[in-house]
Design an enzyme around this catalytic site. Structure first.
Site, short mmCIF file in Angstrom:
data_model
loop_
_atom_site.label_atom_id
_atom_site.label_comp_id
_atom_site.label_asym_id
_atom_site.label_seq_id
_atom_site.Cartn_x
_atom_site.Cartn_y
_atom_site.Cartn_z
N HIS A 3 -42.28 -6.80 16.04
CA HIS A 3 -43.00 -5.66 16.32
C HIS A 3 -42.63 -4.84 17.53
CE1 HIS A 3 -46.39 -2.84 15.85
NE2 HIS A 3 -46.57 -3.13 17.23
N GLY A 41 -17.79 11.89 -10.62
CA GLY A 41 -17.62 10.52 -10.76
C GLY A 41 -16.04 9.98 -10.35
N GLU A 48 -26.35 19.89 -11.83
CA GLU A 48 -26.30 18.52 -12.48
C GLU A 48 -26.66 18.78 -13.94
OE1 GLU A 48 -25.66 15.24 -11.70
OE2 GLU A 48 -26.44 14.95 -13.83
N ALA A 90 -17.57 -0.50 -1.93
CA ALA A 90 -16.81 -1.26 -1.16
C ALA A 90 -17.03 -2.68 -1.03
CB ALA A 90 -16.54 -0.43 0.16
N GLU A 105 0.99 -1.14 0.04
CA GLU A 105 0.12 0.14 0.02
C GLU A 105 0.97 1.43 -0.07
OE1 GLU A 105 -3.19 1.01 -0.34
OE2 GLU A 105 -2.27 2.94 -0.12
N GLY A 124 -24.74 13.41 -8.14
CA GLY A 124 -24.69 11.87 -7.91
C GLY A 124 -24.72 11.57 -6.45
P1 FAD Z 1 -9.50 1.81 -2.85
O1 FAD Z 1 -10.23 1.91 -1.89
O2 FAD Z 1 -9.43 3.08 -4.07
O3 FAD Z 1 -7.74 1.47 -2.42
C1 FAD Z 1 -6.82 1.41 -3.42
C2 FAD Z 1 -5.48 1.47 -2.58
O4 FAD Z 1 -4.60 1.15 -3.48
C3 FAD Z 1 -5.21 2.83 -2.10
O5 FAD Z 1 -5.20 2.64 -0.59
C4 FAD Z 1 -4.05 3.20 -2.90
O6 FAD Z 1 -3.35 4.28 -2.28
C5 FAD Z 1 -3.54 1.94 -3.48
N1 FAD Z 1 -2.65 2.07 -4.36
C6 FAD Z 1 -2.98 2.57 -5.57
N2 FAD Z 1 -1.97 2.67 -6.36
C7 FAD Z 1 -0.82 1.94 -5.92
C8 FAD Z 1 0.37 1.74 -5.90
N3 FAD Z 1 0.94 1.76 -7.18
N4 FAD Z 1 1.28 0.96 -5.12
C9 FAD Z 1 0.78 0.59 -3.87
N5 FAD Z 1 -0.50 0.98 -3.49
C10 FAD Z 1 -1.36 1.59 -4.53
N6 FAD Z 1 -18.46 2.84 -1.23
C11 FAD Z 1 -19.65 1.97 -0.43
O7 FAD Z 1 -19.81 0.87 -0.82
N7 FAD Z 1 -20.40 2.58 0.53
C12 FAD Z 1 -20.15 4.00 0.52
O8 FAD Z 1 -20.84 4.34 1.44
C13 FAD Z 1 -19.18 4.74 0.08
N8 FAD Z 1 -19.18 5.93 0.30
C14 FAD Z 1 -18.32 6.63 -0.26
C15 FAD Z 1 -17.90 7.96 -0.16
C16 FAD Z 1 -16.76 8.72 -0.72
C17 FAD Z 1 -16.46 10.24 -0.53
C18 FAD Z 1 -15.98 8.08 -1.77
C19 FAD Z 1 -14.91 9.13 -2.41
C20 FAD Z 1 -16.26 6.76 -2.28
C21 FAD Z 1 -17.22 6.09 -1.61
N9 FAD Z 1 -17.46 4.61 -1.67
C22 FAD Z 1 -18.39 3.90 -1.09
C23 FAD Z 1 -16.64 3.95 -2.69
C24 FAD Z 1 -15.58 2.87 -2.04
O9 FAD Z 1 -14.73 3.81 -1.30
C25 FAD Z 1 -14.71 2.36 -2.96
O10 FAD Z 1 -15.82 1.70 -3.91
C26 FAD Z 1 -13.75 1.59 -2.48
O11 FAD Z 1 -12.85 2.13 -1.46
C27 FAD Z 1 -13.00 0.64 -3.48
O12 FAD Z 1 -12.04 -0.10 -2.96
P2 FAD Z 1 -10.70 -0.60 -3.82
O13 FAD Z 1 -10.07 -1.57 -2.74
O14 FAD Z 1 -11.16 -1.05 -4.98
O15 FAD Z 1 -9.91 0.80 -3.94
#
Ligand code: FAD
Length: 464
Positions: free
Chosen positions: A441, A271, A204, A317, A35, A183
């Site tokens: 209930h 987005g 929007e 997530a 990470e 969004g």
């Molecule tokens: P990420 O969480 O983006 O993690 C990827 C990681 O890879 C990062 O820590 C990054 O530093 C690391 N990385 C990247 N490149 C490298 C590299 N070359 N070397 C080492 N490390 C690297 N989703 C929900 O389901 N519910 C919610 O309520 C929700 N709310 C959100 C609110 C906000 C404001 C935002 C921005 C997003 C929200 N999401 C929500 C979306 C959710 O955060 C993402 O879908 C989720 O984090 C994706 O997980 P991931 O593991 O694919 O990537």
């Protein structure tokens, strides 16, 4: 250069990467999780968790004024200490992200903080604080996530311009906030800041905010937005901005012509785009920046997998975590596939929105003859006792066999209620499976039972 070899390496420690690394280690693979920033990725550090903490704080702040109806005399003057609120939020983030490190350690996965560069096939070079380490592996999982899309002319480096990460870190509530993009992230943040006192205007491009959702749901949310004093422009394009005497001047093009909005901050939430730069050496194929994967999370190159936002499949997530377990188990030789019938989605607006399976219009577009059951929260006793009665539950059935195609909820605790709906869709339950299950209930869950029965014309507490 120090060289290490692992059975499996996961790049990225968001809800995709850390889950995958834990599961791989549980399955006996010698695993490394890399990470570059913080354990927990976007979700735990600058996404799901901190946003929901601030949304909860704002909701509690708003509810102080409503307490008079319940017989409280509230004589304190409402005031906000953003530094304290941020400290509280950060404590939650710290606790959760610290927990990820412990979980990786205790499950036997190695971890490394550093920027991973893909230098060929499954070979990586990781730039750490102590120098560069070469890593080789048998199986590679790419879980590098996504970042906010930048709109030309609205540079996040500028003080006036916020992305979601900066908006979650405000130490002052902006007096006037313009939100570009209606969004889910824009509306979650916009409503949160409106409750804390910001005058919020949402711009929007599409015909409606939350355009992917049932229009009846959107109506409930826009009604609340108006109550909070929020202004909304739809079918409107943000053209650019310049510094003025009283703040930023945002130029917009509405269907009626050009207008200007004065704002202290402009939040851009249009987005997210995958972090898929620098992957050329792996040889994997991408489509519009997203890594192409099959139903076992395999990319087009053997032994390289991709999960989470980088695949663009769910951009959620829990979707990332599901894909993570699929990839880990496939690597460990299990016959596991991405086979979910539904990825439930929640929007933490006020009230909350949650969907599982098909929404009404989606089911109709797919050619289903549907039966609909709809129950307002105002008909549910428990909703009345909590003072939160806005919204409804809607059950969408296949009219041919009464199978639950989907459930859409807008209302209190929709985020928690939706898990029962997801189970119903996933198990291909019929309306009576939900309707004849005894629900306790008085609870909001009774609405699920009632909405299923209502679709069959058998509801008791609402007219059929
Ligand atoms: P990420 O969480 O983006 O993690 C990827 C990681 O890879 C990062 O820590 C990054 O530093 C690391 N990385 C990247 N490149 C490298 C590299 N070359 N070397 C080492 N490390 C690297 N989703 C929900 O389901 N519910 C919610 O309520 C929700 N709310 C959100 C609110 C906000 C404001 C935002 C921005 C997003 C929200 N999401 C929500 C979306 C959710 O955060 C993402 O879908 C989720 O984090 C994706 O997980 P991931 O593991 O694919 O990537």
């Amino acid at each position: 250069m120090e060289t290490r070899h692992y059975d499996a390496v996961v790049v990225g420690a968001g809800p995709g990467g850390y889950v995958c690394a834990i599961r791989l280690a549980q399955l006996g693979k010698k695993t490394l999780c890399i990470e570059k920033d913080n354990w927990g990725g976007v979700c735990l550090n600058v996404g799901c968790i901190p946003s929901k903490a601030l949304i909860t704080a704002a909701k509690k702040f708003e509810s102080i004024s409503k307490m008079a109806d319940m017989g409280f005399t509230v004589s304190v003057e409402k005031s906000i200490n953003m530094d304290k609120m941020q400290a509280w939020k950060q404590k939650i983030v710290k606790r959760l992200t610290g927990g990820i490190g412990t979980l990786l350690d205790k499950n036997g996965a190695d971890r490394l903080i550093g920027n991973a560069r893909f230098v060929g096939g499954k070979d990586l070079e990781v730039d750490t604080a102590d120098g560069t380490i070469k890593i080789t592996c048998d199986d590679l999982v790419i879980a590098t996530g996504s970042r906010p899309i930048q709109v030309p002319g609205f540079a996040y480096a500028d003080d006036r311009i916020l992305d979601s990460t900066k908006a979650l870190d405000l130490n002052e509530v902006p007096k006037r906030l313009a939100v570009i993009g209606g969004g889910y992230i824009g509306l979650e943040m916009g409503m949160m800041l409106a409750k804390l006192g910001s005058e919020v205007t949402v711009v929007e491009m599409q015909d409606s905010v939350l355009a992917a959702f049932d229009p009846e749901v959107v109506k409930v949310i826009t009604r609340k937005m108006k109550k909070l004093g929020m202004k909304t422009y739809t079918k409107t394009k943000a053209l650019g901005w310049e510094e003025g005497d009283e703040g930023a001047i945002l130029s917009i093009e509405t269907p009626k012509g050009k207008e200007e909005i004065i704002a202290d901050k402009i939040l851009v939430t249009v987005g997210r785009r995958p972090n898929s730069e620098g992957l050329e050496a792996t040889g994997i194929e991408l489509e519009r920046g997203k890594i192409i994967v099959d139903d076992q999370q395999k990319t087009t190159v053997p032994h390289i997998y991709a999960i989470g936002d980088i695949t663009g499949r769910t951009m959620l997530a829990h979707g990332a975590s599901y894909e993570a377990e699929v990839a880990a188990e496939v690597i460990a030789g299990h016959k596991r596939y991405y086979k979910a019938l539904t990825v439930p989605a929640v929007v933490f607006t006020d009230p909350e929105i949650a969907t599982a399976g098909l929404q009404e219009q989606e089911a109709k577009e797919q050619g289903y003859d549907v039966k609909i059951g709809k129950v307002p929260f105002a008909a549910i006793g428990r909703a009345l006792t909590t003072g939160e009665t806005d919204g409804f539950l809607k059950t969408i059935l296949d009219a041919s066999d009464d199978r639950v195609l989907g459930i859409t909820i807008v209302g209190p605790n929709a985020s928690d209620l939706i898990s029962e709906a997801a189970l119903a869709v996933e198990m291909q339950a019929e309306a009576l499976d939900v309707g004849l299950t005894i629900h306790p209930h008085p609870t909001l869950g009774e609405g699920m039972m009632e909405a299923a029965k209502q679709a069959l014309g058998e509801a008791i507490h609402v007219l059929n």
